[in-house]
Design a protein around this motif. Structure first.
Motif, PDB file in Angstrom:
ATOM      1  N   UNK A 197      -2.702  -7.106  -3.332  1.00  0.00           N
ATOM      2  CA  UNK A 197      -1.911  -7.904  -3.917  1.00  0.00           C
ATOM      3  C   UNK A 197      -0.756  -8.122  -2.788  1.00  0.00           C
ATOM      4  N   UNK A 198      -0.266  -7.156  -2.035  1.00  0.00           N
ATOM      5  CA  UNK A 198       0.544  -7.449  -1.071  1.00  0.00           C
ATOM      6  C   UNK A 198       0.081  -7.049   0.357  1.00  0.00           C
ATOM      7  N   UNK A 199      -0.767  -7.809   0.981  1.00  0.00           N
ATOM      8  CA  UNK A 199      -1.329  -7.311   2.134  1.00  0.00           C
ATOM      9  C   UNK A 199      -0.479  -7.366   3.257  1.00  0.00           C
ATOM     10  N   UNK A 200      -0.560  -6.368   4.190  1.00  0.00           N
ATOM     11  CA  UNK A 200       0.251  -6.120   5.442  1.00  0.00           C
ATOM     12  C   UNK A 200      -0.452  -6.947   6.641  1.00  0.00           C
ATOM     13  N   UNK A 201       0.135  -8.076   7.090  1.00  0.00           N
ATOM     14  CA  UNK A 201      -0.459  -8.855   8.144  1.00  0.00           C
ATOM     15  C   UNK A 201      -0.131  -8.058   9.614  1.00  0.00           C
ATOM     16  N   UNK A 202       0.565  -6.972   9.547  1.00  0.00           N
ATOM     17  CA  UNK A 202       0.906  -6.535  10.939  1.00  0.00           C
ATOM     18  C   UNK A 202      -0.042  -6.583  11.971  1.00  0.00           C
ATOM     19  N   UNK A 203      -1.435  -6.219  11.774  1.00  0.00           N
ATOM     20  CA  UNK A 203      -2.327  -6.335  12.637  1.00  0.00           C
ATOM     21  C   UNK A 203      -2.607  -7.624  13.411  1.00  0.00           C
ATOM     22  N   UNK A 204      -2.473  -8.770  12.157  1.00  0.00           N
ATOM     23  CA  UNK A 204      -2.637 -10.073  12.428  1.00  0.00           C
ATOM     24  C   UNK A 204      -1.576 -10.607  13.573  1.00  0.00           C
ATOM     25  N   UNK A 205      -0.550 -10.271  13.246  1.00  0.00           N
ATOM     26  CA  UNK A 205       0.714 -10.650  14.089  1.00  0.00           C
ATOM     27  C   UNK A 205       0.703  -9.925  15.230  1.00  0.00           C
TER      28      UNK A 205
END
Length: 225
Positions: A197-205
């Motif tokens: 519900x609250x994905x952490x997009x750190x890897x994508x960033x």
């Protein structure tokens, strides 16, 4: 809003008009000939005029009866965007560019999935923009590789070694940029798999930032004369 229908005369109506015009001319000539006669027949004159008028009325009625609505022309359909050109079959740049095309398709699918998830839109947009710029730069680099290959084929033997070294250097940069692009695809895939519900997009960033750095280096390389 639907555009109003346009009315027009069919081809058959034009034939009727021409037919009426021909007969009317014949009747008029006959009337004048009768008038010019030394002993004109009033009934024949009146009959000719009536026949010409009736013929015109019938032709007009036929035209109106055949006058039907014609739908407005459909708007022209937009042509699909042309696919990016691949290097020639014998070029060393062809296979990397083919892999790039596959990675682009995968990334578009993944970013579409992320757009509908709880990933910030600016993160997805940044990844898309960076990927698009990198792909453009990689294709420019591939075109340079292909051009140098042509130069190698048509240069004196003593100068080919230097050209081949430069071409291999360009291919190395092409592979590095492609690897960075594929890292972005992998990061987007991991984020889709997170299914939170609250994905952490750190890897994508992080992958986007790394690819942006590669794109900057490729920009300098591809713009170099």
């Amino acid at each position: 809003m639907t555009s109003p229908q346009r009315r027009t005369y069919p081809r058959l109506a034009i034939v009727w008009i021409m037919w009426w015009s021909a007969w009317s001319l014949i009747f008029v000539v006959a009337v004048f000939a009768e008038v010019a006669d030394s002993d004109p027949d009033l009934f024949e004159i009146i009959g000719g005029l009536v026949a010409a008028v009736l013929t015109g009325v019938l032709a007009g009625a036929r035209v109106v009866a055949n006058r039907g609505p014609v739908a407005a022309a459909a708007p022209a359909r937009a042509l699909p965007a042309a696919l990016p050109r691949l290097p020639g079959n014998t070029s060393a740049a062809r296979e990397p560019v083919q892999r790039l095309a596959g990675a682009e398709t995968a990334l578009r699918t993944l970013l579409t999935q992320l757009r509908g998830a709880s990933v910030p839109g600016e993160v997805v947009d940044a990844a898309r923009r960076t990927a698009a710029e990198t792909a453009d730069r990689l294709r420019v680099l591939a075109a340079k590789v292909e051009a140098v290959e042509v130069a190698v084929a048509h240069s004196p033997a003593g100068q080919r070694a230097g050209l081949e070294d430069g071409m291999r250097n360009l291919l190395g940069h092409l592979e590095s940029g492609l690897n960075g692009y594929q890292e972005l695809v992998a990061a987007a895939g991991h984020l889709v798999l997170a299914d939170s519900a609250n994905p952490v997009p750190d890897g994508l960033v992080e992958a986007t930032d790394n690819l942006a750095g590669l794109a900057s280096a490729l920009r300098e390389l591809s713009d170099r004369k």
